[in-house]
Write a protein that holds these residues in place. Structure first.
Motif, PDB file in Angstrom:
ATOM      1  N   GLY A  63       0.844  -1.184   0.000  1.00 56.65           N
ATOM      2  CA  GLY A  63       0.000   0.000   0.000  1.00 56.65           C
ATOM      3  C   GLY A  63       0.879   1.233   0.000  1.00 56.65           C
ATOM      4  N   GLN A 117      -1.004   4.218   4.157  1.00 52.87           N
ATOM      5  CA  GLN A 117      -1.752   2.993   4.446  1.00 52.87           C
ATOM      6  C   GLN A 117      -0.931   2.051   5.316  1.00 52.87           C
ATOM      7  N   ARG A 165      -9.103  -0.414   2.906  1.00 56.29           N
ATOM      8  CA  ARG A 165      -8.207  -1.024   1.914  1.00 56.29           C
ATOM      9  C   ARG A 165      -7.276  -2.076   2.533  1.00 56.29           C
ATOM     10  N   ASN A 166      -7.467  -2.377   3.798  1.00 56.79           N
ATOM     11  CA  ASN A 166      -6.653  -3.369   4.486  1.00 56.79           C
ATOM     12  C   ASN A 166      -6.812  -4.730   3.804  1.00 56.79           C
TER      13      ASN A 166
END
Length: 163
Positions: free
Chosen positions: A78, A82, A120-121
């Motif tokens: 990421g 992130q 978005r993990n």
């Protein structure tokens, strides 16, 4: 292909059934790279690697209430921001929560940006984005499984009582 990361070509996928649905576990090389909710139509790719076997074992122990912290090699791709959010989430202890706002303050950012990074993990449950709440203890959001019911289930499993 020259210049491409060779681990992309050694991805393996296995599936486990869990109390929050069927999960696909993906590995790149010797590291867990994704946990995602899967349909029953999806099929395994490759032979389960040792890291996938260990991830499945640790997830089973987590769902049985016998594991509080995962100890598996991880790969998370990421942005710098992130990755900072995901590292901070890994530090939230089992049975405890943090807030988007509190994390944002510590990171010098805004709550919405933290929420976007949580969404978005690529490794939910293992990197516990379900432990991040909105202000005042509100649930916030959750993009995995059935959404908020899944987040509530995971928090309840850890003994977290929401207001």
């Amino acid at each position: 292909m020259p210049g491409r990361d060779a681990t992309l070509y050694s991805m393996t996928i296995c599936f486990i059934d869990s109390p929050v649905g069927r999960l696909a576990l993906e590995a790149e090389g010797e590291a867990l790279s994704a946990v995602r909710w899967a349909s029953t139509a999806e099929k395994a790719v490759g032979r389960p690697s040792p890291v996938l076997k260990e991830a499945a074992r640790q997830l089973a122990r987590y769902f049985d209430g016998k594991l509080e912290r995962f100890d598996i090699p991880l790969v998370q791709r990421g942005t710098d921001f992130q990755n900072r959010v995901w590292r901070m989430m890994r530090d939230i202890p089992y049975g405890e929560t943090a807030t988007y706002g509190g994390m944002a303050m510590a990171l010098g950012s805004g709550p919405r940006a933290v929420g976007m990074a949580c969404g978005r993990n690529p490794l939910p449950i293992v990197v516990p984005c379900h432990r991040v709440l909105g202000s005042g203890g509100s649930e916030g959001g959750y993009s995995g499984g059935r959404g908020l019911p899944t987040k509530r289930h995971l928090l309840a499993l850890e003994g977290v009582v929401l207001p």
